[in-house]
Design a protein around this motif. Structure first.
Motif, PDB file in Angstrom:
ATOM      1  N   ALA A 193       7.499   9.609   2.604  1.00  0.00           N
ATOM      2  CA  ALA A 193       6.891   8.876   3.713  1.00  0.00           C
ATOM      3  C   ALA A 193       5.395   8.673   3.478  1.00  0.00           C
ATOM      4  N   ALA A 194       4.732   9.701   2.949  1.00  0.00           N
ATOM      5  CA  ALA A 194       3.300   9.592   2.676  1.00  0.00           C
ATOM      6  C   ALA A 194       3.029   8.552   1.586  1.00  0.00           C
ATOM      7  N   LEU A 195       3.851   8.552   0.544  1.00  0.00           N
ATOM      8  CA  LEU A 195       3.686   7.574  -0.533  1.00  0.00           C
ATOM      9  C   LEU A 195       3.917   6.153  -0.027  1.00  0.00           C
ATOM     10  N   GLU A 196       4.901   6.005   0.850  1.00  0.00           N
ATOM     11  CA  GLU A 196       5.171   4.675   1.407  1.00  0.00           C
ATOM     12  C   GLU A 196       4.026   4.223   2.300  1.00  0.00           C
ATOM     13  N   ALA A 197       3.453   5.148   3.083  1.00  0.00           N
ATOM     14  CA  ALA A 197       2.312   4.806   3.920  1.00  0.00           C
ATOM     15  C   ALA A 197       1.130   4.355   3.066  1.00  0.00           C
ATOM     16  N   GLY A 198       0.925   5.037   1.944  1.00  0.00           N
ATOM     17  CA  GLY A 198      -0.142   4.636   1.038  1.00  0.00           C
ATOM     18  C   GLY A 198       0.117   3.281   0.423  1.00  0.00           C
ATOM     19  N   ARG A 199       1.369   3.037   0.034  1.00  0.00           N
ATOM     20  CA  ARG A 199       1.708   1.736  -0.557  1.00  0.00           C
ATOM     21  C   ARG A 199       1.462   0.608   0.437  1.00  0.00           C
ATOM     22  N   LEU A 215      -0.531   0.571   3.108  1.00  0.00           N
ATOM     23  CA  LEU A 215      -1.949   0.378   3.397  1.00  0.00           C
ATOM     24  C   LEU A 215      -2.638  -0.399   2.288  1.00  0.00           C
ATOM     25  N   PHE A 216      -2.403  -0.002   1.055  1.00  0.00           N
ATOM     26  CA  PHE A 216      -3.119  -0.633  -0.061  1.00  0.00           C
ATOM     27  C   PHE A 216      -2.487  -1.942  -0.519  1.00  0.00           C
TER      28      PHE A 216
END
Length: 225
Positions: free
Chosen positions: A17-23, A25-26
């Motif tokens: 979930a954290a990696l997807e949130a980063g993807r 956002l960026f």
């Protein structure tokens, strides 16, 4: 836990979930806002800010470009010390990225270097919306005296910072692992340091997703804008 032991499903889900949130956002637009040459020009923004600091040859501009997916968001140069202003960028209406002047080396007069240093220190010590400083360290060389001086100042000012090792593609796995261990041990003694040391490469893309995830956790929540 052994190296081959199964991971906790909840931890795996949280990481995904954290990696997807980063993807997400960026994947949004990142736009240049303004440059500041002195403290009087420092802008006021409502959004949270993350600043990027490091020695002049640490690869800061390349990392910013890799993070945002822009080949020329931050200017890269074969001459260290070319970033002489504080440059502000807005990421998707949720986070401000701040590119700080490099320290430790620059082909400039002592007067100019002193001015940039004063500007940077003034920003770091008086910025209520600054959530974290990403302190970039060349993984081939580790913490230098100038890096430790910056860490001392951030500790004294109670400004949260996280070490990001750069140029990991230029290191073999064994020496890189030892560098991560040594850096982590040094950070454990620092009151304002984030305990996790991230390892990145602008060339190979290693660690970029993890850094995006860490920064997404500091951004305004989706929909807040």
């Amino acid at each position: 836990m052994t190296e081959n032991a199964p991971r906790d499903p909840e931890e795996e889900a949280a990481e995904a979930a954290a990696l997807e949130a980063g993807r997400l956002l960026f994947s949004r637009a990142c736009n240049f806002l303004i440059s500041a040459a002195d403290e009087a020009q420092l802008p006021a923004f409502a959004l949270n800010e993350v600043a990027f600091a490091g020695r002049s040859n640490v690869g800061k501009s390349s990392l910013l470009n890799a993070l945002t997916g822009h080949k020329a968001l931050a200017r890269t140069s074969n001459t260290p010390g070319r970033t002489r202003l504080l440059n502000f960028f807005e990421l998707g209406g949720r986070l401000i990225l701040v590119d700080l002047p490099g320290y430790g080396y620059a082909r400039a007069s002592k007067t100019d270097i002193a001015r940039w240093t004063k500007l940077t220190r003034g920003y770091l010590k008086g910025r209520a919306q600054l959530r974290r400083v990403c302190l970039l360290i060349d993984s081939r060389h580790g913490l230098k005296a100038s890096d430790k001086q910056v860490m001392d100042e951030l500790d004294s000012a109670a400004v949260s910072y996280q070490v990001v090792l750069t140029k990991a593609d230029k290191m073999k796995p064994g020496p890189l692992a030892r560098m991560v261990e040594e850096t982590g041990a040094a950070l454990a003694k620092r009151p304002a340091a984030h305990p996790v040391c991230l390892v990145t490469s602008s060339e190979s893309g290693a660690g970029i997703d993890q850094l995006r995830a860490a920064l997404a956790a500091l951004a305004e929540p989706p929909g807040a804008e």
